[in-house]
Design a protein around this motif. Sequence first.
Motif, PDB file in Angstrom:
ATOM      1  N   TYR A 282      -0.592  35.512 -17.269  1.00  0.00           N
ATOM      2  CA  TYR A 282       0.148  34.604 -18.187  1.00  0.00           C
ATOM      3  C   TYR A 282       0.363  33.409 -17.648  1.00  0.00           C
ATOM      4  CZ  TYR A 282       1.333  38.775 -20.796  1.00  0.00           C
ATOM      5  OH  TYR A 282       1.225  39.830 -21.801  1.00  0.00           O
ATOM      6  N   SER A 283       0.484  32.357 -18.563  1.00  0.00           N
ATOM      7  CA  SER A 283       0.893  31.030 -18.410  1.00  0.00           C
ATOM      8  C   SER A 283       2.123  30.526 -19.266  1.00  0.00           C
ATOM      9  CB  SER A 283       0.027  30.156 -18.177  1.00  0.00           C
ATOM     10  OG  SER A 283      -0.874  29.795 -19.401  1.00  0.00           O
ATOM     11  N   GLN A 284       2.999  29.606 -19.176  1.00  0.00           N
ATOM     12  CA  GLN A 284       4.311  29.227 -20.340  1.00  0.00           C
ATOM     13  C   GLN A 284       3.313  28.183 -21.089  1.00  0.00           C
ATOM     14  OE1 GLN A 284       7.785  28.507 -18.398  1.00  0.00           O
ATOM     15  NE2 GLN A 284       8.382  30.407 -19.480  1.00  0.00           N
TER      16      GLN A 284
ATOM     17  N   GLY B  14       7.307  27.044 -23.903  1.00  0.00           N
ATOM     18  CA  GLY B  14       8.479  28.005 -23.656  1.00  0.00           C
ATOM     19  C   GLY B  14       8.018  29.569 -23.655  1.00  0.00           C
ATOM     20  N   ARG B  15       6.729  29.858 -24.182  1.00  0.00           N
ATOM     21  CA  ARG B  15       6.349  31.171 -24.356  1.00  0.00           C
ATOM     22  C   ARG B  15       5.281  31.490 -23.182  1.00  0.00           C
ATOM     23  NH1 ARG B  15       2.946  31.823 -28.416  1.00  0.00           N
ATOM     24  NH2 ARG B  15       2.223  29.632 -28.296  1.00  0.00           N
ATOM     25  N   TRP B  16       5.510  32.737 -22.871  1.00  0.00           N
ATOM     26  CA  TRP B  16       4.540  33.461 -22.025  1.00  0.00           C
ATOM     27  C   TRP B  16       3.346  33.934 -22.877  1.00  0.00           C
ATOM     28  CZ3 TRP B  16       4.709  32.638 -17.218  1.00  0.00           C
ATOM     29  CH2 TRP B  16       6.123  32.676 -16.390  1.00  0.00           C
ATOM     30  N   VAL B  17       2.087  33.435 -22.527  1.00  0.00           N
ATOM     31  CA  VAL B  17       0.965  33.763 -23.287  1.00  0.00           C
ATOM     32  C   VAL B  17      -0.195  33.950 -22.157  1.00  0.00           C
ATOM     33  CG1 VAL B  17       1.486  32.572 -25.476  1.00  0.00           C
ATOM     34  CG2 VAL B  17       0.267  31.507 -23.455  1.00  0.00           C
TER      35      VAL B  17
ATOM     36  N   GLU C 135      -4.870  34.745 -25.413  1.00  0.00           N
ATOM     37  CA  GLU C 135      -4.090  34.424 -26.579  1.00  0.00           C
ATOM     38  C   GLU C 135      -4.109  32.749 -26.749  1.00  0.00           C
ATOM     39  OE1 GLU C 135      -0.671  38.080 -26.328  1.00  0.00           O
ATOM     40  OE2 GLU C 135      -0.428  36.120 -24.994  1.00  0.00           O
ATOM     41  N   ALA C 136      -3.847  32.132 -25.425  1.00  0.00           N
ATOM     42  CA  ALA C 136      -3.931  30.631 -25.439  1.00  0.00           C
ATOM     43  C   ALA C 136      -5.273  30.252 -26.042  1.00  0.00           C
ATOM     44  CB  ALA C 136      -3.871  30.125 -24.116  1.00  0.00           C
TER      45      ALA C 136
ATOM     46  N   LEU D  77     -10.775  29.791 -29.874  1.00  0.00           N
ATOM     47  CA  LEU D  77     -11.857  30.307 -28.799  1.00  0.00           C
ATOM     48  C   LEU D  77     -11.943  31.799 -28.804  1.00  0.00           C
ATOM     49  CD1 LEU D  77     -11.599  27.388 -26.412  1.00  0.00           C
ATOM     50  CD2 LEU D  77     -13.342  27.558 -28.082  1.00  0.00           C
ATOM     51  N   GLU D  78     -12.777  32.334 -28.752  1.00  0.00           N
ATOM     52  CA  GLU D  78     -12.972  33.732 -28.288  1.00  0.00           C
ATOM     53  C   GLU D  78     -13.698  34.213 -27.174  1.00  0.00           C
ATOM     54  OE1 GLU D  78     -13.820  36.208 -31.873  1.00  0.00           O
ATOM     55  OE2 GLU D  78     -13.130  34.505 -33.271  1.00  0.00           O
ATOM     56  N   TRP D  79     -13.446  35.233 -26.428  1.00  0.00           N
ATOM     57  CA  TRP D  79     -14.175  35.773 -25.374  1.00  0.00           C
ATOM     58  C   TRP D  79     -15.532  36.451 -25.828  1.00  0.00           C
ATOM     59  CZ3 TRP D  79     -14.190  34.582 -20.308  1.00  0.00           C
ATOM     60  CH2 TRP D  79     -15.050  35.080 -19.444  1.00  0.00           C
ATOM     61  N   TYR D  80     -16.750  35.827 -25.475  1.00  0.00           N
ATOM     62  CA  TYR D  80     -17.834  36.366 -25.765  1.00  0.00           C
ATOM     63  C   TYR D  80     -19.053  36.307 -24.873  1.00  0.00           C
ATOM     64  CZ  TYR D  80     -21.693  37.614 -29.026  1.00  0.00           C
ATOM     65  OH  TYR D  80     -22.804  38.159 -29.830  1.00  0.00           O
ATOM     66  N   LYS D  81     -19.662  37.263 -24.432  1.00  0.00           N
ATOM     67  CA  LYS D  81     -20.994  37.167 -23.323  1.00  0.00           C
ATOM     68  C   LYS D  81     -20.553  36.304 -22.238  1.00  0.00           C
ATOM     69  CE  LYS D  81     -24.516  38.520 -26.685  1.00  0.00           C
ATOM     70  NZ  LYS D  81     -24.712  40.029 -25.913  1.00  0.00           N
ATOM     71  N   GLY D  82     -19.485  36.551 -21.494  1.00  0.00           N
ATOM     72  CA  GLY D  82     -19.022  35.934 -20.303  1.00  0.00           C
ATOM     73  C   GLY D  82     -18.366  34.597 -20.229  1.00  0.00           C
TER      74      GLY D  82
END
Length: 400
Positions: free
Chosen positions: A129-131, A134-137, A141-142, A148-153
């Motif tokens: 997580y990172s802030q 003021g929110r933990w994400v 999520e960030a 952006l989405e995680w796809y093939k590495g």
Amino acid sequence: MLRAFWTAILLAGLAAPARAEIFLLDQGGSIEGELLNPHESPRKTYVIKTADGATVTLNRAQVKQVVRRRPNEEQYEQIRPRYPDTVEGQFALAEWCRQNNLPAQRRVHLERVIELDPNHVRARHGLGYSQVGGRWVTQKEAMKEQGLEWYKGRYRTRQEIELLEERQRQEAAEKEWMQKISRWESWLGTDKTAAAREALDSIRDPAAVKGLVQAMRSNPNPNVRLLFVAALGRIGTQEAQKALATFAIEDPVEEVRLSCLDILKVQKNPAAVDFFVGYLRHKDNRLVNRAGVALGQMGDPSAIGPLIDALITTHKYKIQTRPPGQTTSSFGVGPGGAPGPAGLSIGGGGPRIVTEHVQNRAVLDALSTLTGVNYGFDVRAWRAWYTAQRKREAAAFGAN
């Protein structure tokens, strides 16, 4: 308080826990415990002592797989109950897991820490997580908030993912067509010839182009290649037309080359004309003349200037000379493997590079077809005519 936790860890480390295995059962489920007959051979039974002290005996057929824990996993199971369900206790156990290379178990305890204390900084960082504002994400999520989405590495945009998935579908379709075309090709000349011809005649899918090109390059029978040419013509895409243009130059059989040109003439793709113009500068004189034939067939006046430049081309080729003192009258090897000029060769001792200026008859024929005039191989006269012609066209355009 943390010192007490670490003392407990050290005491647990001094104990020598019994080696535990997980016995996956053939009918589903599992039993965990210490194998009491590890040296039995051949294996007939598994005698297992469970954590509560009970002894269970299983036939060999009842056990599908035995999963042996690593020593640090066994030690973890021994010390885990000793840690209280508090922020300090769960974080201390997560640290022990980190030091003993148990990432999955560490994550479980870090997640419990932030359930108990949502703003525990070290636990949050350990979970990625990172802030932000003021929110933990999490990183995921960030990145998602950035589209952006995680796809093939790695993280990618939705558009990039869609392009990659489309490419995968295209490659799968091309592979399937290659298999079909190869199968139908193998039927030709058998009792399935009619079915093969019908199948090849039905091809319209652009995904079949790569398979047809592969078959064109590998099949030695020109009559079969003509079937593939017809299929490429029916598809009619840019890629199919490029393949036809390539074979209009490179196929060794004139009938196949002319069949490709018959299709391209009808489709009138300017890119095919540009492709043939490029071959006018080829080092192989045979291909220069084939390009001339193609441009004459295409009937596009934009090729006139390049054709004039290719009326006479310069080529280098190698001739063999005799050892010193010997004489021979022979033909050299000309451009594209054609015979070079005859001549007397005296001595020399090794190959010699000869430069030849070649008059290209097919290029002249194409020029005459496109222009309706003929100045032979007088390049200067052709250029003068062409300059005058363009001036007349420009004047007519300005007048209009």
